[in-house]
Design a protein around this motif. Structure first.
Motif, short mmCIF file in Angstrom:
data_model
loop_
_atom_site.label_atom_id
_atom_site.label_comp_id
_atom_site.label_asym_id
_atom_site.label_seq_id
_atom_site.Cartn_x
_atom_site.Cartn_y
_atom_site.Cartn_z
N THR A 289 1.07 -1.20 0.09
CA THR A 289 -0.26 -0.01 -0.04
C THR A 289 0.43 1.06 -0.10
OG1 THR A 289 -1.92 -1.19 1.16
CG2 THR A 289 -1.68 1.15 1.21
N LEU A 290 2.15 1.10 0.66
CA LEU A 290 2.60 2.33 1.02
C LEU A 290 3.55 2.90 -0.35
CD1 LEU A 290 4.55 4.67 1.89
CD2 LEU A 290 6.09 2.46 3.01
N ILE A 291 3.83 1.45 -0.80
CA ILE A 291 4.50 1.97 -2.48
C ILE A 291 3.30 2.56 -2.89
CG2 ILE A 291 5.37 0.88 -4.37
CD1 ILE A 291 7.05 -1.60 -2.73
N GLN A 292 2.41 2.29 -3.42
CA GLN A 292 0.80 1.86 -4.38
C GLN A 292 1.25 3.59 -3.88
OE1 GLN A 292 -0.10 0.60 -7.06
NE2 GLN A 292 -1.34 2.31 -7.46
N GLN A 293 0.67 4.01 -2.99
CA GLN A 293 0.72 5.85 -2.39
C GLN A 293 1.53 6.84 -2.96
OE1 GLN A 293 -2.10 7.18 -1.41
NE2 GLN A 293 -3.25 4.56 -0.92
N ILE A 294 2.70 6.02 -2.71
CA ILE A 294 4.16 6.95 -3.23
C ILE A 294 3.88 7.07 -5.04
CG2 ILE A 294 6.26 6.70 -3.75
CD1 ILE A 294 6.98 5.77 -0.83
N ARG A 295 3.51 6.08 -5.53
CA ARG A 295 3.50 5.78 -6.76
C ARG A 295 1.99 7.12 -7.09
NH1 ARG A 295 3.59 -0.34 -7.47
NH2 ARG A 295 6.37 -0.57 -8.01
N GLN A 296 0.85 6.94 -6.70
CA GLN A 296 0.28 8.01 -6.64
C GLN A 296 0.17 9.07 -6.24
OE1 GLN A 296 -2.93 5.93 -5.35
NE2 GLN A 296 -3.81 4.38 -6.91
N GLU A 297 1.33 9.14 -5.38
CA GLU A 297 1.75 11.08 -4.98
C GLU A 297 0.98 10.93 -4.32
OE1 GLU A 297 2.36 13.35 -8.65
OE2 GLU A 297 4.98 12.55 -8.85
N ALA A 298 0.97 10.57 -3.27
CA ALA A 298 -0.79 10.71 -2.56
C ALA A 298 -0.39 12.19 -1.52
CB ALA A 298 -0.87 10.12 -1.35
N HIS A 299 0.86 12.26 -1.67
CA HIS A 299 1.41 14.10 -0.45
C HIS A 299 1.08 15.10 -1.25
CE1 HIS A 299 4.46 13.64 -3.00
NE2 HIS A 299 5.38 13.98 -2.71
N LEU B 206 -1.71 15.18 -3.06
CA LEU B 206 -3.17 14.78 -3.28
C LEU B 206 -3.27 15.61 -1.86
CD1 LEU B 206 -4.45 11.90 -5.05
CD2 LEU B 206 -4.63 14.24 -5.84
N ASN B 207 -2.89 15.09 -0.37
CA ASN B 207 -3.05 15.37 0.23
C ASN B 207 -3.30 17.42 0.65
OD1 ASN B 207 -3.82 14.87 3.04
ND2 ASN B 207 -1.66 15.91 3.62
N HIS B 208 -2.10 17.47 0.00
CA HIS B 208 -1.39 18.95 -0.21
C HIS B 208 -2.95 20.49 -1.09
CE1 HIS B 208 2.25 18.33 2.23
NE2 HIS B 208 1.96 18.02 1.60
N LEU B 209 -3.35 19.36 -2.27
CA LEU B 209 -4.90 19.50 -2.06
C LEU B 209 -5.96 20.09 -1.74
CD1 LEU B 209 -4.00 18.97 -5.57
CD2 LEU B 209 -3.21 20.62 -5.39
N PHE B 210 -6.37 19.31 -0.75
CA PHE B 210 -7.94 19.13 0.33
C PHE B 210 -7.36 19.11 1.70
CE2 PHE B 210 -7.87 15.88 -3.91
CZ PHE B 210 -8.99 16.60 -3.92
N ALA B 211 -6.03 19.59 1.73
CA ALA B 211 -6.08 20.29 3.07
C ALA B 211 -6.05 22.15 3.29
CB ALA B 211 -4.48 19.77 3.66
#
Length: 136
Positions: A119-129, A131-136
């Motif tokens: 899951t961590l690898i997938q989140q990194i690939r999707q650049e979840a960090h 996306l988080n800044h967009l919705f924070a």
């Protein structure tokens, strides 16, 4: 053929150390040359962690057992997240995320969300960090 930069003085130290550790401690796992290289990388990524291990000499003297270095709040956050993750999670983060604040974000999310390595690898690939800044 080995990398030219690795020839010369010290070129085979980790390989020799890995062999010696395997011979001396055959029941212990995790000390391959690859893992030793990752341990060096971890030390360079988080040098403050060394402050929290009790030095061997402190066991023989009255030397203080707590660090005397003042840590910033950011340092405390980094150390708190990193020390709670598994070795495998830390390796993924070191190898895939060079930007320390982003690495810390993923470390904290891994702890809070209970992310597996996959899951961590997938989140990194999707650049979840990002996306988080967009919705924070």
């Amino acid at each position: 053929m080995p990398d030219r930069r690795l020839r010369g003085w010290g070129a085979g130290v980790l390989e020799k150390l890995a062999t010696d550790l395997k011979n001396e401690l055959p029941e212990e796992k995790g000390f391959s040359a690859r893992n030793l290289k990752l341990m060096v990388q971890f030390f360079h990524a988080y040098p403050l962690l060394v402050l929290f291990g009790q030095r061997a000499v402190a066991q023989l003297t009255n030397e203080p057992k707590t660090p005397t270095v003042a840590l910033s709040q950011a340092d405390v956050v980094v150390l708190s997240a990193v020390t709670k993750l598994s070795w495998a999670h830390n390796v993924i983060l070191m190898q895939k995320i060079k930007h320390l604040p982003s690495r810390v974000w993923y470390a904290r999310q891994t702890l809070e969300q209970g992310w597996s390595r996959d899951t961590l690898i997938q989140q990194i690939r999707q650049e979840a960090h990002r996306l988080n800044h967009l919705f924070a």
